[in-house]
Design a protein around this motif. Sequence first.
Motif, short mmCIF file in Angstrom:
data_model
loop_
_atom_site.label_atom_id
_atom_site.label_comp_id
_atom_site.label_asym_id
_atom_site.label_seq_id
_atom_site.Cartn_x
_atom_site.Cartn_y
_atom_site.Cartn_z
N UNK A 334 0.79 -1.23 0.00
CA UNK A 334 0.00 0.00 0.00
C UNK A 334 0.82 1.28 0.00
N UNK A 335 2.02 1.21 -0.60
CA UNK A 335 2.90 2.38 -0.57
C UNK A 335 2.82 3.22 -1.84
N UNK A 336 2.03 2.76 -2.83
CA UNK A 336 1.90 3.53 -4.06
C UNK A 336 0.43 3.75 -4.39
N UNK A 337 0.17 4.76 -5.21
CA UNK A 337 -1.17 5.15 -5.61
C UNK A 337 -1.28 5.09 -7.13
N UNK A 338 -2.47 5.25 -7.70
CA UNK A 338 -2.59 5.31 -9.16
C UNK A 338 -1.72 6.41 -9.78
N UNK A 339 -1.53 7.51 -9.08
CA UNK A 339 -0.63 8.56 -9.57
C UNK A 339 0.77 8.02 -9.75
N UNK A 340 1.21 7.21 -8.78
CA UNK A 340 2.55 6.63 -8.87
C UNK A 340 2.66 5.69 -10.07
N UNK A 341 1.58 4.95 -10.37
CA UNK A 341 1.60 4.05 -11.52
C UNK A 341 1.77 4.84 -12.81
N UNK A 343 3.28 7.74 -13.12
CA UNK A 343 4.67 8.21 -13.14
C UNK A 343 5.61 7.06 -13.45
N UNK A 344 5.36 5.89 -12.84
CA UNK A 344 6.19 4.72 -13.10
C UNK A 344 6.17 4.35 -14.58
N UNK A 345 4.99 4.36 -15.17
CA UNK A 345 4.87 3.99 -16.59
C UNK A 345 5.63 4.97 -17.46
N UNK A 346 5.47 6.27 -17.17
CA UNK A 346 6.14 7.31 -17.97
C UNK A 346 7.65 7.22 -17.86
N UNK A 347 8.16 7.17 -16.62
CA UNK A 347 9.61 7.16 -16.42
C UNK A 347 10.22 5.82 -16.78
N UNK A 348 9.48 4.73 -16.49
CA UNK A 348 10.00 3.41 -16.84
C UNK A 348 10.16 3.25 -18.34
N UNK A 349 9.16 3.73 -19.10
CA UNK A 349 9.23 3.63 -20.56
C UNK A 349 10.28 4.57 -21.12
N UNK A 350 10.32 5.79 -20.63
CA UNK A 350 11.27 6.78 -21.17
C UNK A 350 12.71 6.39 -20.87
N UNK A 351 12.98 6.01 -19.65
CA UNK A 351 14.34 5.64 -19.29
C UNK A 351 14.67 4.21 -19.72
#
Length: 397
Positions: A334-341, A343-351
Motif C-alpha cells: 500500500x505504498x503507491x497510488x494510481x498517480x505513482x503508476x 509516473x512509473x509507466x512514464x519514467x519506466x518507458x522513457x528511461x
Amino acid sequence: MEAEKVLKMDESISSRKVKAVNLETFIFLGVLVIGFGYIASVMGAGIMFKVIMNTAHDLLLNTVFLIMAMAVLAGALSALLSEFGVISLINKLFKGFMKPLYGLPGASITGAIATYLSDNPAIISFAKDKNFTKYFKKHEIPALCNLGTAFGMGLILTTFMISQGKEYALPAIIGNISAIIGSIISVRIMLYFTKRFYNYDCSKDINTNNLKNDTEYREIRDGNIFQRILDAMLEGGKNGVEMGIAIIPGVLVVCTMVMILTFGPSTDPITGAPIYTGAAYEGIALLPIIGEKLSFILEPLFGFTSPEAIAFPITSLGAVGAAMSLVPQFIIDGVITPNDIAVFTAMGMTWSGYLSTHVGMMDALNARGLTSKAIISHTIGGICAGMSAHFLYMLLS
C-alpha cells in the motif's frame, strides 16, 4: 563516407596526447580505490569480484544474446519494410507529425514503434539500413538513440501495469502520453547537441539539396519477389548480428556497475536475513539510498506519497524489467497510488534502462563522442516525463 567521418571525429576525441603521468592519473587512482574499496567494505573483496564476474556473465547470456536475437529479427523486418517501400510510405504519412514535434523525418516513427514492441536496441537495426537513413541528415541519426530508448519495452510495461488492476488502466495510458512528451524533450535537446557536434549548417548540407531526389526513388534488390524477400531478411539479420556484437562492451561494463549500485544483497531462504552469496545482481543498493535522500525534491515533482516509490525510477535507470518486479509488492504494502503508476509507466518507458544501453547504442551508431550528451538529454527527458504524468493525472482525476 559519413561513418568514416564520424569515426575520425571520435578518434580525434580519444587520441589526444598528454603527459604520461599527470594529475588525472592520481585522481583516477583515488576514485578507483575509493569506489572499489567502498564496495568491498560492504560485501567483501572476494564476494565483490565474484558478483562482478557472475553479473557480467549473466548479462552476456541473458541480456546481450536476447538483444542480439531481437536485433536480428528487427533488422530483417527493417530490410523488408525498406525493400517493399513501407518505410517510404510511413515517411510520407508521418512527415507532418514527426518533423514539427521531434525535428526528425516521418520514417523515424518506424523505429519508435519497433522499440515500443520490443526494447531499446531495436532501432539500431533500422539505423544500419541505408534505405532508412537516407531520410535523415547526418546530425539526426544519433538522436535515434534517444527516440528509440524513450519507447523501449513500452507495450510490455503498459500491459503489466494494467494487469495490476482495472484502476491502473487510466494511469498507464497517462504514462504513455507523458512518455511521448519526455521523448520529444529528450530528442530536441539531443538534436541541439548533435548540430553543434557536427557544425551543422543547413545552407551547406548537401543532403538538404538532394534529399527530395533521394526519397522519390528507392533501390531494390535483383531477382524475383521470393529472392528479394530472402536476401532482405538475411542481410537485415546480418546487420542485427553485427549490432549485437558491438554493444557487448557497453552493456557488460556499464550495466554491471549500475546493477551493483542499484540492487542489494540476497535474502537467506531460512532466516530471511540479507546475505551476500556472490550471485549475479547482488549489490550495495547505493542508488536507492541516494534517491531517498533526494526525496524532498523528487516527491513534490512526481507526487510520490512514500519514499519507497523512488526505487522504481532509480532501478529503471539500469533495467526497467527489474523495476517492474517491485510494483506488485508496492501494491501489497500500500505504498503507491494510481498517480505513482502513471509516473512509473512514464519514467519506466522513457528511461527503460538507458544507462545500460546508451553506451552500446551510441557506439553502434558510430557516435561514441556524443554518448554523454545522449545520457544528459535522456535524463532530462525522463524527469520531464515523470512530472508530466503527475500533473496530467492530477488534471484528469
